[in-house]
Design a protein around this motif. Structure first.
Motif, PDB file in Angstrom:
ATOM      1  N   THR A  91      37.265  26.715  71.417  1.00  0.00           N
ATOM      2  CA  THR A  91      36.907  26.609  69.998  1.00  0.00           C
ATOM      3  C   THR A  91      36.468  25.188  69.656  1.00  0.00           C
ATOM      4  OG1 THR A  91      38.525  28.326  69.541  1.00  0.00           O
ATOM      5  CG2 THR A  91      37.757  27.033  67.648  1.00  0.00           C
ATOM      6  N   ALA A  92      37.228  24.207  70.140  1.00  0.00           N
ATOM      7  CA  ALA A  92      36.891  22.812  69.830  1.00  0.00           C
ATOM      8  C   ALA A  92      35.513  22.455  70.369  1.00  0.00           C
ATOM      9  CB  ALA A  92      37.952  21.881  70.415  1.00  0.00           C
ATOM     10  N   LEU A 134      43.568  18.611  70.554  1.00  0.00           N
ATOM     11  CA  LEU A 134      44.043  19.966  70.880  1.00  0.00           C
ATOM     12  C   LEU A 134      45.559  20.026  70.737  1.00  0.00           C
ATOM     13  CD1 LEU A 134      42.071  20.748  74.182  1.00  0.00           C
ATOM     14  CD2 LEU A 134      41.552  21.559  71.867  1.00  0.00           C
ATOM     15  N   LEU A 164      48.642  21.979  78.208  1.00  0.00           N
ATOM     16  CA  LEU A 164      48.022  22.928  77.282  1.00  0.00           C
ATOM     17  C   LEU A 164      48.589  24.300  77.617  1.00  0.00           C
ATOM     18  CD1 LEU A 164      44.243  21.904  77.621  1.00  0.00           C
ATOM     19  CD2 LEU A 164      45.943  20.982  76.022  1.00  0.00           C
ATOM     20  N   PRO A 205      41.998  27.136  72.261  1.00  0.00           N
ATOM     21  CA  PRO A 205      41.732  25.979  71.388  1.00  0.00           C
ATOM     22  C   PRO A 205      40.661  25.050  71.965  1.00  0.00           C
ATOM     23  CG  PRO A 205      44.098  26.350  71.620  1.00  0.00           C
ATOM     24  CD  PRO A 205      43.432  27.260  72.601  1.00  0.00           C
ATOM     25  N   LEU A 206      40.623  24.900  73.286  1.00  0.00           N
ATOM     26  CA  LEU A 206      39.603  24.056  73.919  1.00  0.00           C
ATOM     27  C   LEU A 206      38.213  24.654  73.713  1.00  0.00           C
ATOM     28  CD1 LEU A 206      38.623  21.755  75.741  1.00  0.00           C
ATOM     29  CD2 LEU A 206      39.224  23.160  77.729  1.00  0.00           C
ATOM     30  N   ILE A 258      38.659  14.888  72.584  1.00  0.00           N
ATOM     31  CA  ILE A 258      38.843  16.341  72.445  1.00  0.00           C
ATOM     32  C   ILE A 258      40.281  16.711  72.783  1.00  0.00           C
ATOM     33  CG2 ILE A 258      38.257  18.557  73.517  1.00  0.00           C
ATOM     34  CD1 ILE A 258      35.653  18.149  72.551  1.00  0.00           C
ATOM     35  N   LEU A 259      40.777  16.129  73.873  1.00  0.00           N
ATOM     36  CA  LEU A 259      42.126  16.465  74.329  1.00  0.00           C
ATOM     37  C   LEU A 259      43.169  16.079  73.275  1.00  0.00           C
ATOM     38  CD1 LEU A 259      43.470  17.706  76.778  1.00  0.00           C
ATOM     39  CD2 LEU A 259      43.663  15.428  77.800  1.00  0.00           C
ATOM     40  N   HIS A 268      48.930  20.186  72.069  1.00  0.00           N
ATOM     41  CA  HIS A 268      49.389  19.914  73.431  1.00  0.00           C
ATOM     42  C   HIS A 268      50.823  19.418  73.427  1.00  0.00           C
ATOM     43  CE1 HIS A 268      47.779  15.943  72.081  1.00  0.00           C
ATOM     44  NE2 HIS A 268      48.867  15.488  72.707  1.00  0.00           N
TER      45      HIS A 268
END
Ligand SMILES: Cc1cc2nc3c(=O)[nH]c(=O)nc-3n(C[C@H](O)[C@H](O)[C@H](O)COP(=O)(O)OP(=O)(O)OC[C@H]3O[C@@H](n4cnc5c(N)ncnc54)[C@H](O)[C@@H]3O)c2cc1C
Ligand code: SF4
Ligand code: SF4
Lengths: 356, 271
Positions: A18-19, A199, A10, A15-16, A195-196, A201
Motif C-alpha cells: 500500500t505504501a 510502516l 514486519l 502495508p508495504l 518507507i520502512l 513495525h
C-alpha cells in the motif's frame, strides 16, 4: 546511507504494498500463473504465492503447496530484466519532422528479487548503462529484495559469489522467518529507510537476527553439492574454442533460445523498422534477440555462426570468458534459470566442467 | 533528450550512380553541422521505415557532410541506393575505431582494398596523398571482380601521382591488360621493406586474411597491419550483441583492429 539502522520486524506485506502504491509505484511481484511463478502487478499480498514452493531440475519445473512462506521458492522465469530491458519497446517515431524518441519508464517497485537478481542488475548496468532509455527505466525502480531461503537444485549463486543473501543494490531487503511467521526488514537506501520507518513495525531481537542468519546458512548448505571452483574458468573456456565438446552439446541443444530469454543478464536485441499503418509514421521497435537464432550473425546472406555448436560456444564462452574481457566480471550470476527452462535439460555447470 | 538509438535527419545533397553497381551519396544534416570523423569510422544509415545498416564514411563532401558509398546487397541497402537527392534519411554516428594515421608516419605505406573495401580506405588514401612528405613510399593495391567493378576510377587516376597503384581483377574483359587473380599476387610482386612498412587493408574477410598473411610472410609485423572487420550490427553502441567476435564488440572495439589481435580470432571457424 550514513548509518545502518537495526533491522525491524514486519508482520505483513500489505502495508508495504500500500505504501509503495501511495508513493506512486506500480507494484510488481510474484504470483502463481499457469503453474509457474511469474511477475505481475500486485494490488495486495493475497496475490502472492503464499504456501507454494518449486521443484526445479534440468529441464523441469513444478510447483507444489508446502509450508507457509510467501517467498518459499527459488528463481522464477521472470527477472528484473523484463522491466529494465523490456522484451519489446518502441524506440522512436518519425513523421516528417524531428525524430521523436520514446521512453516508457513508469515508476515500478519490484518485490521479491533475490541476491542473484540484484547481481544481474549490476551486470546489466555495466552493459547497458550507456543507454538513456535503460538508465531511465532503471532509475524508476524501487527494489525490495528477499534473502533466498529455498534455493533449487539448479542454483549455484554461491559458486558465482552472488548470493544467497542480498548484500547491496536494494532499497529494502526482507528475510522471511517462520514460527511465528514474520519478516525481518532492512533498508539499503534513504528512501527505503523512509518507507520502512512509516510502516507498522516492531523492534527486532537478537533471536530474530540469529534466525535470519540461519536462513542464509541453510540456503548456502543446500547449494554445497553443486559448488564449483570459478578460478581459471575464463582461461579454460577460451582455450576450449576448438574442443569437440561443443559439437556434442550441439547434438542435444535445440537452439531454441529459451536459455537466453530467461537469463537475467542476456541483453542482445534486434530492431524492427516499419511504418505505422494508421498514420504512415516510420517507427522502430527494439526486441530481445538471441545469439542462438540462425540469422543473428548474418553477413551478406550467410550467418557467421551457422552451426549450433558455434552458437552454443558463443553463449557459454560469453558468459564465462569474453564477458570478463569486456566488462571485468562474469556474465552469469548463478540463478539456474537457463538450466531449468532448457527443454533439453542442458546444465551449463556440467558442461563447463567437461570443458575445463 | 537525444537518444543514442534515435537517428538524426540528414538530407541527400547529391547522388551518383557508380560504374561499380554502387551509389555514392553525400549526406548533410537537415539542421546544423555533422560531427567530425576519422578515416575508418562508419555511421548507421536509416532508410525511413525500412531499416538501418552500417556504412563507412568515405570522405567529407565539397560543402561538408559525409560521402558514403553503398552497394545494393539486400532490403535496406537497396532502399538507400534508390534514394534521390533532396530525400531525407536518418544517420547515427560516427562510430567505431579509426585507422590510426599516426602509426604509419615516416613509414612506407601499403593500402590494400578488395572490392567495396576501397570505400572506407578512401579517407586514408586522401590523407596520405595530402601529406606525401609525412610518409615513405606509398603503394595502393586494388582487387575487383571485374574491370568496371573498380570503385572511384577518376580518383584512382589522380592518386597515381603519389601512389604506385596496381589493380588486379578476377574476371577481365576484352580491353583489360592488367593483372588477373588474387590481390595476394600483387603483394608478392611489390618491394617491401618489412621493418618500415605499415599496411591498411579492407575488403572481404578472406581477402583481408590472405593479404595480411602474405604481408606477414614478407616480414611485416602483424601489429602494423590494420584491417576493418565486418560483422552484423544493429546498434553501433556495443548494446545489441550481434557484432561480437570473441572478446570484441566489432562496432566499438573495431571495426579497425590490427592483425595481431584479429588473426587468432579469425582463425577460429564460426567464432
Ligand atoms: C563497419 C561496416 C562498414 C560497412 N561499410 C559499408 C560501405 O561503406 N558500403 C556498403 O555498401 N556496405 C558497407 N557495409 C556492409 C553493409 O552494412 C551491408 O551490406 C548491409 O548491412 C546489408 O544490409 P541489407 O539490409 O541491405 O541486406 P540484407 O542481406 O537484407 O541484410 C539482412 C541483415 O543482415 C545484416 N547484414 C547483411 N549483410 C551484412 C554485411 N555485409 N555487413 C553487416 N551486416 C550485414 C543487415 O544489417 C541486416 O540486418 C559495412 C558493414 C560494416 C559492418
Ligand atoms: S547463464 Fe543461466 S545461471 Fe547464469 S545468469 Fe544466465 S540464466 Fe542464470
Ligand atoms: S541450451 Fe537449451 S535452452 Fe538454450 S538454446 Fe539450447 S536447447 Fe534451448
Amino acid at each position: 546511507m550514513d548509518k545502518q539502522p537495526n533491522p525491524v520486524l514486519l508482520d505483513a506485506l500489505d502495508p508495504l504494498i500500500t505504501a509503495l502504491r501511495i508513493g506512486g509505484f506500480r507494484v510488481v511481484g510474484p504470483t502463481v500463473r499457469d503453474g509457474v511463478i511469474r511477475f505481475a502487478e500486485l494490488s495486495s499480498a493475497a496475490e502472492s504465492p503464499t504456501g507454494w514452493t518449486d521443484a526445479q531440475e534440468p529441464g523441469r519445473y513444478r510447483l507444489r503447496q508446502e509450508g507457509e512462506l510467501v517467498f518459499g521458492y527459488a528463481a522464477s522465469p521472470d527477472s528484473a530484466k523484463r522491466y529494465t530491458h523490456p522484451p519489446r519497446t518502441t524506440l522512436f517515431r518519425w513523421d516528417k519532422g524531428p525524430i521523436e524518441p520514446e521512453i516508457d519508464a513508469p515508476p515500478t517497485a519490484l518485490i521479491g528479487l533475490r541476491a542473484c537478481d540484484l547481481a544481474a542488475l549490476a551486470v546489466q548496468d555495466r552493459v547497458l548503462g550507456g543507454s538513456a532509455a535503460y538508465r531511465a527505466r532503471r532509475a524508476a525502480l524501487f527494489l525490495v529484495a528477499v534473502d533466498c531461503a529455498t534455493p533449487s537444485a539448479v542454483c549455484f549463486c554461491t559458486s558465482m559469489g552472488t548470493g544467497p543473501k542480498a548484500e547491496a543494490g536494494f532499497d529494502l531487503a526482507l528475510t522471511e522467518l517462520s514460527e511465528p511467521h514474520r519478516f525481518l526488514a532492512r533498508a539499503g537506501s534513504e528512501r527505503g529507510a523512509e518507507i520502512l520507518a512509516a510502516l507498522p513495525h516492531r523492534a527486532s531481537a537478537p533471536a530474530d537476527l540469529a534466525a535470519a542468519a540461519d536462513v542464509t546458512r541453510t540456503a548456502t548448505a543446500r547449494m554445497e553439492p553443486r559448488r564449483f571452483e570459478l578460478d581459471g574458468v575464463k582461461e579454460q573456456v577460451a582455450a576450449a574454442r576448438t574442443s569437440p565438446v561443443w559439437e556434442e552439446i550441439a547434438s542435444r541443444c535445440l537452439t531454441c533460445a529459451n536459455c537466453t530469454i530467461v537469463c537475467p543478464t542476456c541483453f542482445c536485441t534486434t530492431v524492427e523498422d516499419g511504418t505505422d499503418l494508421s498514420d504512415g509514421a516510420a517507427e522502430r521497435v527494439e526486441r530481445w534477440d538471441s545469439c542462438f537464432t540462425f540469422g543473428f550473425t548474418e553477413l551478406g546472406g550467410e550467418p557467421v555462426r551457422a552451426s549450433g555448436a558455434a552458437r552454443y560456444r558463443q553463449w557459454l564462452s560469453h558468459k564465462f570468458s569474453t564477458w570478463v574481457d569486456q566488462f571485468g566480471e562474469y556474465g552469469c550470476v548463478g540463478c539456474g534459470r537457463c538450466v531449468t527452462w532448457c527443454p533439453a535439460g542442458i546444465d551449463l555447470v556440467e558442461e563447463l566442467e567437461r570443458l575445463r | 533528450m537525444t537518444l543514442e538509438m534515435t537517428p538524426i535527419p540528414y538530407r541527400v545533397r547529391s547522388r551518383r550512380a557508380d560504374r561499380a553497381e554502387s551509389v555514392t551519396l553525400t549526406l548533410e544534416p537537415a539542421e546544423g553541422l555533422c560531427p567530425t570523423f576519422e578515416p575508418g569510422q562508419f555511421t548507421m544509415i536509416y532508410a525511413p521505415g525500412v531499416g538501418e545498416i552500417p556504412i563507412s564514411i568515405s570522405g567529407r563532401g565539397r560543402f561538408g557532410g559525409y560521402v558514403q558509398t553503398i552497394r545494393a546487397a539486400g532490403a535496406v541497402s537497396r532502399a538507400l541506393c534508390r534514394i534521390e537527392a533532396g530525400d531525407l534519411v536518418g544517420v547515427r554516428g560516427p562510430y567505431g575505431t579509426p585507422f590510426d594515421m599516426g602509426a604509419s608516419a615516416g613509414m612506407d605505406v601499403i593500402v590494400a582494398a578488395g572490392g567495396l573495401g576501397l570505400a572506407p580506405l578512401r579517407p586514408v588514401i586522401r590523407e596520405l596523398a595530402a601529406h606525401p612528405g609525412r610518409y615513405g613510399r606509398l603503394t595502393l593495391l586494388v582487387g575487383a571482380r571485374t574491370p568496371s567493378g573498380v570503385l572511384y576510377p577518376r580518383e584512382l587516376a589522380r592518386w597515381a601521382r603519389h601512389f604506385d597503384i596496381r589493380v588486379t581483377v578476377d574476371r577481365p574483359d576484352d580491353k583489360w591488360q592488367g593483372p588477373v587473380g588474387l590481390i595476394t599476387h600483387l603483394v608478392d610482386q611489390i618491394a617491401i621493406g618489412p621493418r618500415r612498412t605499415y599496411a591498411y587493408v579492407c575488403g572481404p574477410e578472406i581477402m583481408m586474411r590472405a593479404t595480411a598473411d602474405a604481408l606477414v610472410r614478407r616480414g611485416v609485423p602483424a601489429g602494423r597491419i590494420a584491417l576493418s572487420l565486418e560483422r552484423n550490427m544493429k546498434c553501433g553502441l556495443g548494446h545489441c550483441g550481434h557484432c561480437q567476435l570473441g572478446p570484441l564488440f566489432t562496432c566499438v572495439d573495431g571495426p579497425v583492429v590490427t592483425y595481431d589481435h584479429a588473426a587468432p580470432l579469425l582463425e577460429v571457424p564460426q567464432l
